[in-house]
Each structure stands twice: as structure tokens, then as C-alpha cells.
Write a protein that holds these residues in place. Sequence first.
Motif, PDB file in Angstrom:
ATOM      1  N   GLU A 136       0.850  -1.182   0.000  1.00 25.43           N
ATOM      2  CA  GLU A 136       0.000   0.000   0.000  1.00 25.43           C
ATOM      3  C   GLU A 136       0.890   1.238   0.000  1.00 25.43           C
ATOM      4  O   GLU A 136       2.100   1.142   0.207  1.00 25.43           O
ATOM      5  CB  GLU A 136      -0.923   0.019   1.215  1.00 25.43           C
ATOM      6  CG  GLU A 136      -0.174   0.050   2.532  1.00 25.43           C
ATOM      7  CD  GLU A 136      -1.108  -0.027   3.730  1.00 25.43           C
ATOM      8  OE1 GLU A 136      -2.318  -0.212   3.539  1.00 25.43           O
ATOM      9  OE2 GLU A 136      -0.612   0.133   4.859  1.00 25.43           O
ATOM     10  N   VAL A 137       0.281   2.376  -0.250  1.00 25.42           N
ATOM     11  CA  VAL A 137       1.032   3.625  -0.169  1.00 25.42           C
ATOM     12  C   VAL A 137       1.041   4.064   1.289  1.00 25.42           C
ATOM     13  O   VAL A 137      -0.021   4.267   1.882  1.00 25.42           O
ATOM     14  CB  VAL A 137       0.404   4.722  -1.056  1.00 25.42           C
ATOM     15  CG1 VAL A 137       1.238   5.992  -0.988  1.00 25.42           C
ATOM     16  CG2 VAL A 137       0.267   4.242  -2.495  1.00 25.42           C
ATOM     17  N   PRO A 138       2.221   4.198   1.899  1.00 24.38           N
ATOM     18  CA  PRO A 138       2.280   4.532   3.324  1.00 24.38           C
ATOM     19  C   PRO A 138       1.626   5.879   3.626  1.00 24.38           C
ATOM     20  O   PRO A 138       1.768   6.836   2.845  1.00 24.38           O
ATOM     21  CB  PRO A 138       3.793   4.595   3.613  1.00 24.38           C
ATOM     22  CG  PRO A 138       4.440   3.844   2.497  1.00 24.38           C
ATOM     23  CD  PRO A 138       3.554   4.031   1.309  1.00 24.38           C
ATOM     24  N   PRO A 139       0.926   5.982   4.749  1.00 25.05           N
ATOM     25  CA  PRO A 139       0.272   7.254   5.100  1.00 25.05           C
ATOM     26  C   PRO A 139       1.252   8.404   5.258  1.00 25.05           C
ATOM     27  O   PRO A 139       0.931   9.552   4.934  1.00 25.05           O
ATOM     28  CB  PRO A 139      -0.449   6.939   6.420  1.00 25.05           C
ATOM     29  CG  PRO A 139       0.105   5.640   6.898  1.00 25.05           C
ATOM     30  CD  PRO A 139       0.606   4.918   5.708  1.00 25.05           C
ATOM     31  N   GLU A 140       2.481   8.110   5.729  1.00 28.11           N
ATOM     32  CA  GLU A 140       3.479   9.177   5.874  1.00 28.11           C
ATOM     33  C   GLU A 140       3.867   9.758   4.515  1.00 28.11           C
ATOM     34  O   GLU A 140       4.079  10.967   4.375  1.00 28.11           O
ATOM     35  CB  GLU A 140       4.732   8.652   6.584  1.00 28.11           C
ATOM     36  CG  GLU A 140       4.508   8.186   8.006  1.00 28.11           C
ATOM     37  CD  GLU A 140       4.125   6.704   8.102  1.00 28.11           C
ATOM     38  OE1 GLU A 140       4.200   6.173   9.213  1.00 28.11           O
ATOM     39  OE2 GLU A 140       3.758   6.096   7.066  1.00 28.11           O
ATOM     40  N   VAL A 141       3.961   8.886   3.514  1.00 27.70           N
ATOM     41  CA  VAL A 141       4.302   9.335   2.166  1.00 27.70           C
ATOM     42  C   VAL A 141       3.152  10.151   1.584  1.00 27.70           C
ATOM     43  O   VAL A 141       3.372  11.201   0.957  1.00 27.70           O
ATOM     44  CB  VAL A 141       4.643   8.134   1.264  1.00 27.70           C
ATOM     45  CG1 VAL A 141       4.767   8.555  -0.195  1.00 27.70           C
ATOM     46  CG2 VAL A 141       5.929   7.464   1.745  1.00 27.70           C
ATOM     47  N   LEU A 142       1.929   9.696   1.785  1.00 30.41           N
ATOM     48  CA  LEU A 142       0.769  10.447   1.291  1.00 30.41           C
ATOM     49  C   LEU A 142       0.702  11.830   1.925  1.00 30.41           C
ATOM     50  O   LEU A 142       0.463  12.828   1.237  1.00 30.41           O
ATOM     51  CB  LEU A 142      -0.516   9.670   1.584  1.00 30.41           C
ATOM     52  CG  LEU A 142      -0.797   8.467   0.695  1.00 30.41           C
ATOM     53  CD1 LEU A 142      -2.003   7.692   1.221  1.00 30.41           C
ATOM     54  CD2 LEU A 142      -1.025   8.899  -0.748  1.00 30.41           C
ATOM     55  N   ALA A 143       0.921  11.896   3.243  1.00 26.41           N
ATOM     56  CA  ALA A 143       0.860  13.179   3.935  1.00 26.41           C
ATOM     57  C   ALA A 143       1.936  14.128   3.416  1.00 26.41           C
ATOM     58  O   ALA A 143       1.677  15.316   3.192  1.00 26.41           O
ATOM     59  CB  ALA A 143       1.015  12.970   5.441  1.00 26.41           C
ATOM     60  N   ALA A 144       3.151  13.609   3.196  1.00 27.19           N
ATOM     61  CA  ALA A 144       4.243  14.447   2.702  1.00 27.19           C
ATOM     62  C   ALA A 144       3.974  14.909   1.272  1.00 27.19           C
ATOM     63  O   ALA A 144       4.240  16.062   0.917  1.00 27.19           O
ATOM     64  CB  ALA A 144       5.561  13.687   2.779  1.00 27.19           C
ATOM     65  N   ALA A 145       3.428  14.025   0.445  1.00 28.66           N
ATOM     66  CA  ALA A 145       3.139  14.374  -0.949  1.00 28.66           C
ATOM     67  C   ALA A 145       2.022  15.409  -1.043  1.00 28.66           C
ATOM     68  O   ALA A 145       2.030  16.269  -1.929  1.00 28.66           O
ATOM     69  CB  ALA A 145       2.772  13.125  -1.737  1.00 28.66           C
ATOM     70  N   ARG A 146       1.066  15.334  -0.140  1.00 28.25           N
ATOM     71  CA  ARG A 146      -0.055  16.273  -0.162  1.00 28.25           C
ATOM     72  C   ARG A 146       0.304  17.617   0.464  1.00 28.25           C
ATOM     73  O   ARG A 146      -0.377  18.615   0.241  1.00 28.25           O
ATOM     74  CB  ARG A 146      -1.244  15.670   0.584  1.00 28.25           C
ATOM     75  CG  ARG A 146      -1.913  14.523  -0.150  1.00 28.25           C
ATOM     76  CD  ARG A 146      -2.899  13.807   0.750  1.00 28.25           C
ATOM     77  NE  ARG A 146      -3.640  12.773   0.039  1.00 28.25           N
ATOM     78  CZ  ARG A 146      -4.154  11.695   0.631  1.00 28.25           C
ATOM     79  NH1 ARG A 146      -4.012  11.515   1.945  1.00 28.25           N
ATOM     80  NH2 ARG A 146      -4.811  10.804  -0.082  1.00 28.25           N
ATOM     81  N   GLY A 147       1.354  17.639   1.271  1.00 25.93           N
ATOM     82  CA  GLY A 147       1.733  18.854   1.980  1.00 25.93           C
ATOM     83  C   GLY A 147       2.493  19.825   1.096  1.00 25.93           C
ATOM     84  O   GLY A 147       2.717  19.595  -0.092  1.00 25.93           O
ATOM     85  N   SER A 148       2.926  20.921   1.712  1.00 21.37           N
ATOM     86  CA  SER A 148       3.629  21.974   0.970  1.00 21.37           C
ATOM     87  C   SER A 148       5.115  21.693   0.818  1.00 21.37           C
ATOM     88  O   SER A 148       5.819  22.413   0.126  1.00 21.37           O
ATOM     89  CB  SER A 148       3.438  23.319   1.674  1.00 21.37           C
ATOM     90  OG  SER A 148       3.948  23.257   2.994  1.00 21.37           O
ATOM     91  N   GLY A 149       5.599  20.634   1.460  1.00 18.92           N
ATOM     92  CA  GLY A 149       6.995  20.243   1.284  1.00 18.92           C
ATOM     93  C   GLY A 149       7.867  20.572   2.468  1.00 18.92           C
ATOM     94  O   GLY A 149       7.392  20.936   3.546  1.00 18.92           O
ATOM     95  N   GLY A 150       9.189  20.428   2.253  1.00 17.53           N
ATOM     96  CA  GLY A 150      10.124  20.632   3.334  1.00 17.53           C
ATOM     97  C   GLY A 150      10.139  19.466   4.291  1.00 17.53           C
ATOM     98  O   GLY A 150      10.259  19.647   5.505  1.00 17.53           O
ATOM     99  N   GLU A 151      10.053  18.240   3.743  1.00 17.45           N
ATOM    100  CA  GLU A 151       9.949  17.048   4.583  1.00 17.45           C
ATOM    101  C   GLU A 151      10.643  15.866   3.909  1.00 17.45           C
ATOM    102  O   GLU A 151      10.705  15.779   2.687  1.00 17.45           O
ATOM    103  CB  GLU A 151       8.473  16.731   4.825  1.00 17.45           C
ATOM    104  CG  GLU A 151       8.225  15.699   5.887  1.00 17.45           C
ATOM    105  CD  GLU A 151       6.748  15.601   6.271  1.00 17.45           C
ATOM    106  OE1 GLU A 151       6.454  14.906   7.252  1.00 17.45           O
ATOM    107  OE2 GLU A 151       5.894  16.204   5.580  1.00 17.45           O
ATOM    108  N   VAL A 152      11.155  14.966   4.740  1.00 23.05           N
ATOM    109  CA  VAL A 152      11.784  13.740   4.261  1.00 23.05           C
ATOM    110  C   VAL A 152      11.143  12.558   4.979  1.00 23.05           C
ATOM    111  O   VAL A 152      10.978  12.579   6.203  1.00 23.05           O
ATOM    112  CB  VAL A 152      13.309  13.731   4.531  1.00 23.05           C
ATOM    113  CG1 VAL A 152      13.932  12.419   4.068  1.00 23.05           C
ATOM    114  CG2 VAL A 152      13.984  14.910   3.850  1.00 23.05           C
ATOM    115  N   VAL A 153      10.776  11.527   4.213  1.00 27.41           N
ATOM    116  CA  VAL A 153      10.274  10.282   4.797  1.00 27.41           C
ATOM    117  C   VAL A 153      11.400   9.263   4.714  1.00 27.41           C
ATOM    118  O   VAL A 153      11.868   8.926   3.626  1.00 27.41           O
ATOM    119  CB  VAL A 153       9.024   9.762   4.060  1.00 27.41           C
ATOM    120  CG1 VAL A 153       8.554   8.457   4.703  1.00 27.41           C
ATOM    121  CG2 VAL A 153       7.914  10.808   4.084  1.00 27.41           C
TER     122      VAL A 153
END
Length: 199
Positions: free
Chosen positions: A102-119
Motif C-alpha cells: 500500500e502507499v504509506p500514510p506518511e508518504v501520502l501526507a508528505a506528498a499532499r503537503g507543501s513540502g520541506g519534509e523527508v520520509v
Amino acid sequence: MRDLLSEYERLRSAGTPVGRAVVTSVWGSAPRGEGASMLATPDGIMAGSVSGGCVEAATAAEIGAAMVRKGPRLVTFGVSDAQAWEVGLACGGTIKVFVEPEVPPEVLAAARGSGGEVVATVVEGGEPGRRLTVNERGAVDGDLGPGVPADAVREAALAALRRETSTTVALETPAGAVSIFLEVFPREPRLVVFGGVHI
């Protein structure tokens, strides 16, 4: 992953399970770099690409297998130059692909956000599939399991974020080496125009 969000939402809105594969390492010449993602459903619907068409069918099969076993797996695809026009990667390169059911929720949250994040995700050694997030301010959410040095992961994640490039790092733990994929979601650029007049 950001470029696949609309496809993901469309498939999930129909109630279809969606798995993901992401390129974690590249050696030699390859059509797609680290962080390139592909989605697939159990009935073979695909979106995105990990190799520009070379190993997508095999990757979709790996995603289906991950759904059956309900667990992730790191897969290597590659061919020699002599085999390049027969099978696999037409460029003769080698890629490692992390396949998840599945697509991990952390990856989905980071992709939907404005950025500045690393999973950060454990892909080999330790507990594959375990992940944490690091934001641009250095805040860490989650952990990668016993013995994995959180400070080293944080520093590597911030360095990758500054380069705006996803990458895999190897860290030593008391139980042995662990490979961690740092999936970078840079802050989206903003264009500011000054003096936008007729001249």
C-alpha cells in the motif's frame, strides 16, 4: 509521488487497493532516478513508472505479490550491456526498487503537503517498512527500530533535503548494517514577480 496523487485518489475512490514501488538506488544508466514511483492494483492497472517501461510489468507483479504477503520487499532489476536489447533495462543499468502493498500514510501526507519534509524508510536490514519523518526544522516523528541512530538519520535527511534529492544511506547498528531510503519532498517553489507592467 506528488505527480501520482490524482491517479491514487481516482483508484482509491473506486475502492481499489493500491500498492506502490519506489526506486531507492540507481547504478549506471537508468531512465528514472531515486524517488521515481509507480502504483499498481491487483487487477493490473498501473500509474507512474520506475524504469520508463523496461520493468514495469515485473514491478506490477511484485506489487501484487506484496499485497498477498502483506509486506514490503526490496527488489533489484538490472542487465548487462550484452543483454540490454533483449530483456530488462534497455540502458544496461541496475535499479533497486522498494515494493509495498500500500502507499504509506506518511508518504501520502508528505506528498499532499507543501513540502520541506523527508520520509525515511528502512528498506534492507532491521525492520523493512519501518519509517519516520524529518521536517526542514529538524523535528523527527517516529523511529526506525532499536539501534538505528536517530541523530544520524536526521542529519542525513536534512542533507538530502538541502540537495532536494532522494537517496539511500547505509548505517551501522549493533545488529548489523541497515539501508534507509530518504524520500525527499522539497518545498514547492513560489514565483514572485516585481514590477510586472507593460514594459
